[in-house]
Design a protein around this motif. Structure first.
Motif, short mmCIF file in Angstrom:
data_model
loop_
_atom_site.label_atom_id
_atom_site.label_comp_id
_atom_site.label_asym_id
_atom_site.label_seq_id
_atom_site.Cartn_x
_atom_site.Cartn_y
_atom_site.Cartn_z
N LEU A 1 -4.09 -6.36 7.26
CA LEU A 1 -4.81 -5.11 7.56
C LEU A 1 -6.12 -5.39 8.28
N ASP B 1 -4.67 0.55 14.61
CA ASP B 1 -4.48 1.20 13.32
C ASP B 1 -3.47 0.38 12.52
N TYR C 1 -1.97 0.73 9.75
CA TYR C 1 -0.87 1.44 9.10
C TYR C 1 0.22 1.84 10.08
N GLU C 2 -0.14 1.93 11.35
CA GLU C 2 0.85 2.29 12.36
C GLU C 2 1.74 1.11 12.74
N PHE D 1 1.86 -2.07 10.87
CA PHE D 1 2.01 -3.10 9.84
C PHE D 1 3.43 -3.66 9.80
N ASP D 2 4.43 -2.78 9.72
CA ASP D 2 5.82 -3.23 9.63
C ASP D 2 6.22 -4.02 10.87
N LYS E 1 -0.57 7.56 5.50
CA LYS E 1 -0.67 6.29 6.23
C LYS E 1 0.64 5.49 6.24
N HIS E 2 1.52 5.78 5.31
CA HIS E 2 2.74 4.97 5.16
C HIS E 2 4.02 5.80 5.30
N ARG F 1 6.85 1.11 -2.50
CA ARG F 1 6.99 0.08 -1.47
C ARG F 1 8.43 -0.43 -1.42
N ARG G 1 -0.71 3.09 -1.92
CA ARG G 1 -2.16 2.91 -1.86
C ARG G 1 -2.50 1.44 -1.64
N ASP G 2 -3.49 1.19 -0.82
CA ASP G 2 -3.88 -0.17 -0.47
C ASP G 2 -5.20 -0.55 -1.14
N GLN H 1 3.07 -5.59 -2.04
CA GLN H 1 4.00 -5.51 -0.92
C GLN H 1 4.97 -6.69 -0.94
#
Length: 333
Positions: free
Chosen positions: A25, A34, A36-37, A39-40, A99-100, A149, A173-174, A316
């Motif tokens: 992050l 961003d 969260y956009e 991450f994957d 965000k997720h 998750r 939540r992070d 995660q």
């Protein structure tokens, strides 16, 4: 909803070296992205270069996801080689939080499967309690975050997922300290009873009714809890199953095998003592109909186990490892 995915040759993608203290992050934020956009997508690009599947390794070079206009570029190893351009479907699920909420398809490896996910306690019962950084932490909040998750991972591989215990506003939540609340409900907005037996019975009835309505489909149940033992007792992740369920035993064994392999790879100097065993005395293990595994994540009162639980990257990793065990189980059919 569809995202256009533009794939480029590897040498055209930006790379960045992980510095001391960097997490995924923070690394993405420093690049003006961003987190969260993408991450994957970052994890997909760098999967073989991450410790515990989600942690950066100091000094390693990582590929940055490419962003073109308002779309997210996802590049996996095959696409890097072939420079293909394709379009992936992204489905939005509000339960994961703003965000997720977007789940991007990674594969169809679990297409046709159904998974019921139950996080422990909730509503009037927070479950096991501990103290971290001077603040109270509760089992139900962390079990729920890991469950969300895990749900997202399973959905990304084509599974149909029922989240049996739900919070209307938490989402993924992070944070390290997850605020304790009591507004969780059971599937289809049922109030969770205070009485323990009534609460467990409610969950059994929900799962068994869904199992009956989905008769003929491949169905599995995963229950997630956090244990409470003496502060000095450091434990690994444990898996339980019904003594007479061959499929439940194999599911627990497959996830356990995955955890063993991960510890061997990422923590070679530390042995893994978690086990899988029958525990039919547990109410949900005894009473539910789908083949299932009951997972104890760690000891919420132990300082070492707390790191596994409170660190969002670790949550995660836990979810990802469990999902990899699920894939191992299903594809071994």
């Amino acid at each position: 909803m569809f995202l256009s995915v533009f794939c480029f040759g590897q040498d055209s993608l930006k790379t960045i070296v992980a510095e001391p203290g960097d997490g995924i992050l923070s690394l993405l934020r420093k690049q003006g992205v961003d987190p969260y956009e993408v991450f994957d997508e970052f994890v997909l690009l760098n999967n073989d270069n991450l410790r515990d599947s989600v942690h950066l390794i100091e000094g390693r070079t990582y590929i940055m996801p490419a962003v073109k206009l308002d779309t997210v570029a996802i590049v996996d190893s095959l696409q890097i080689q072939s420079k293909e351009i394709k379009e992936l479907e992204s489905v939005s699920y509000d339960i994961f939080g703003e965000k997720h909420k977007n789940v991007i398809e990674k594969s169809e490896r679990l297409k046709g499967t159904i998974y019921y996910l139950v996080s422990g306690h909730g509503g009037p019962d927070p479950g096991a309690m501990g103290i971290y950084a001077g603040k109270a932490i509760a089992e139900d909040e962390y079990a729920y975050d890991i469950t969300l998750r895990l749900a997202k991972e399973l959905l990304s591989h084509g599974a149909k997922v029922y989240i049996i215990i739900q919070d209307p506003n938490d989402g993924i939540r992070d944070d390290f300290i997850l605020e304790i609340d009591h507004d969780e409900v059971a599937y289809l907005d049922k109030t969770i009873p205070l009485n323990q037996v009534a609460r467990l019975k409610q969950r059994v009835e929900i799962v068994n009714d869904l199992y009956k309505s989905n008769k003929g489909n491949y169905q599995r149940l995963i229950v997630t809890h956090v244990d409470s033992r003496s502060e000095g007792q450091n434990i690994d992740v444990f898996f339980y199953h019904h003594e007479h369920s061959k499929n439940g035993k194999r599911l627990a064994q497959s996830i356990h095998k995955t955890f063993e392999a991960k510890y061997k790879k990422y923590q070679p100097n530390r042995s893994y003592s978690g086990t899988f065993e029958d525990r039919t005395s547990l109410y949900l293990v005894k009473k539910t109909h789908p083949a299932m595994t009951f997972i104890e994540i760690g000891n919420i009162r132990n300082a070492k186990d707390q790191v596994r639980i409170v660190d969002p990257d670790n949550r995660q990793a836990l979810a990802k490892w469990i999902s990899e065990g699920v894939l191992l189980d299903y594809e071994g059919e």
